[in-house]
Write a protein that holds these residues in place. Structure first.
Motif, PDB file in Angstrom:
ATOM      1  N   ASN A  17       0.821  -1.212   0.000  1.00 53.72           N
ATOM      2  CA  ASN A  17       0.000   0.000   0.000  1.00 53.72           C
ATOM      3  C   ASN A  17       0.859   1.269   0.000  1.00 53.72           C
ATOM      4  O   ASN A  17       0.510   2.281   0.614  1.00 53.72           O
ATOM      5  CB  ASN A  17      -0.935   0.006   1.211  1.00 53.72           C
ATOM      6  N   LYS A  18       1.984   1.222  -0.731  1.00 55.85           N
ATOM      7  CA  LYS A  18       2.950   2.314  -0.734  1.00 55.85           C
ATOM      8  C   LYS A  18       2.895   3.161  -2.002  1.00 55.85           C
ATOM      9  O   LYS A  18       3.738   4.060  -2.176  1.00 55.85           O
ATOM     10  CB  LYS A  18       4.367   1.752  -0.573  1.00 55.85           C
ATOM     11  N   THR A  32       1.554   6.044  -3.471  1.00 57.82           N
ATOM     12  CA  THR A  32       0.788   7.192  -2.975  1.00 57.82           C
ATOM     13  C   THR A  32       0.959   8.436  -3.836  1.00 57.82           C
ATOM     14  O   THR A  32       0.489   9.506  -3.464  1.00 57.82           O
ATOM     15  CB  THR A  32       1.212   7.524  -1.533  1.00 57.82           C
ATOM     16  N   SER A  33       1.632   8.311  -4.972  1.00 56.98           N
ATOM     17  CA  SER A  33       1.864   9.466  -5.832  1.00 56.98           C
ATOM     18  C   SER A  33       1.820   9.035  -7.288  1.00 56.98           C
ATOM     19  O   SER A  33       1.709   7.837  -7.605  1.00 56.98           O
ATOM     20  CB  SER A  33       3.230  10.087  -5.526  1.00 56.98           C
ATOM     21  N   PHE A  85      -5.385   2.666  -5.268  1.00 54.15           N
ATOM     22  CA  PHE A  85      -4.450   3.391  -6.124  1.00 54.15           C
ATOM     23  C   PHE A  85      -5.200   3.966  -7.332  1.00 54.15           C
ATOM     24  O   PHE A  85      -5.792   3.224  -8.114  1.00 54.15           O
ATOM     25  CB  PHE A  85      -3.321   2.483  -6.611  1.00 54.15           C
TER      26      PHE A  85
END
Length: 322
Positions: free
Chosen positions: A148-149, A151-152, A207
């Motif tokens: 879950n990383k 984020t951009s 995402f």
């Protein structure tokens, strides 16, 4: 022995698939179908197979003699074929085109990226082999999605050899145009983006950021070199653990962190992706052979999983580099 057939046998991907299957210890290649080449020797089209086989192309489809059918057809043709023909229920199908990669009502194919769907592939009879760009890009992002990383926005620049354009000559695959030249195409709208986003959402449902993908035509024949960068909220130790844990049981993804930068050469002719992770605002560079790990080798990897074989059987290929 697993008995295999191929439909659409004249292209680069088919030639590589034939080479692998002929040397696979658990496979007998029964036929290679090509209506335009029926009666011609395989070596008339695939000169690299000279001395390996005396087989000829056929326009026949002896389904009753095979266990698995590979489609190396043009995009759109696999679906047309399956809609028009009565395929035996026992037959396993592995499609290397784009026709069944996207989830949809009535689509019984599983997305054939073993690093994502290994257990599902083992239970499936219908596999949609991923695209070459899609394979290389996803392998660099899946561990982050699992944690879950993502984020951009994601930024991807990837350069591919001319074989990715297929065997049929075109203006942009011609030697005199490619030599001493590179060019961008399908910027921000490449067809592989859909399957990439689909896989990332399978692991990280929330995402929704853009993937800014710039594909580049290179002045070499085979291989893909992908550079991906994004914002990463974590330490080098966190990243090392994420990637090592995710790929600990993946025999064809080789991970290097802060080691020497390699090149495409160690990947040529191998079913292997080299994944290089650099932590400087978190950047990753990863390399893949467009023909083998992004297409034919991955298809055979999927076949091995379907039939309960050890994953690497028939795929421990030496790179054509010194």
């Amino acid at each position: 022995m697993i008995k295999a057939g191929i439909i659409g046998g004249a292209g680069y991907t088919a030639g590589e698939l034939i080479r692998i299957l002929l040397n696979h210890p658990q496979v007998e290649l029964v036929f290679v179908n090509s209506t335009s080449n029926a009666g011609n020797k395989l070596t008339d089209v695939h000169g690299g197979l000279l001395g390996e086989t005396d087989m000829s192309f056929t326009d026949q489809l002896p389904y009753d003699k095979i266990d698995v059918l590979f489609f190396c057809t043009a995009h759109g043709d696999t679906k047309k074929f399956l809609d028009a023909n009565d395929i035996p229920n026992h037959l396993k199908i592995i499609d290397l085109s784009t026709d069944y990669r996207h989830k949809a009502v009535g689509n019984k194919f599983i997305y054939g990226l073993p690093e994502l769907n290994k257990e599902g592939i083992k239970q499936s009879s219908y596999v949609a082999n991923p695209g070459c760009f899609a394979t290389a890009i996803q392998l660099g992002l899946l561990p982050l999605a699992k944690a879950n990383k993502l984020t951009s926005e994601i930024h991807v620049n990837a350069i591919t050899g001319s074989t990715g354009a297929g065997v049929k000559p075109s203006a942009t695959s011609h030697f005199s145009w490619r030599e001493n030249n590179i060019s961008v195409y399908k910027a921000f709208e490449h067809q592989h983006l859909t399957e990439i986003k689909q896989s990332l959402n399978q692991l990280q449902a929330n995402f929704g950021e853009d993937i800014n993908f710039i594909p580049v035509r290179g002045n070499f024949t085979r291989g893909i070199f992908v550079s991906t960068y994004l914002n990463y909220d974590g330490t080098i130790e966190d990243a090392q653990k994420l990637y090592k844990d995710y790929y600990k049981d993946s025999p064809f993804t080789k991970l290097s962190i802060h080691e020497r930068i390699s090149s495409l050469l160690p990947c040529f002719s191998r079913c292997r992706t080299h994944l290089f992770v650099f932590i400087t605002c978190f950047k990753s560079i990863f390399l893949s052979d467009i023909i083998v790990n992004g297409a034919s080798g991955q298809a055979v990897h999927n076949m091995n999983l379907i039939f309960g074989l050890e994953e690497t059987v028939g795929l421990n290929l030496k790179a054509s580099a010194f």
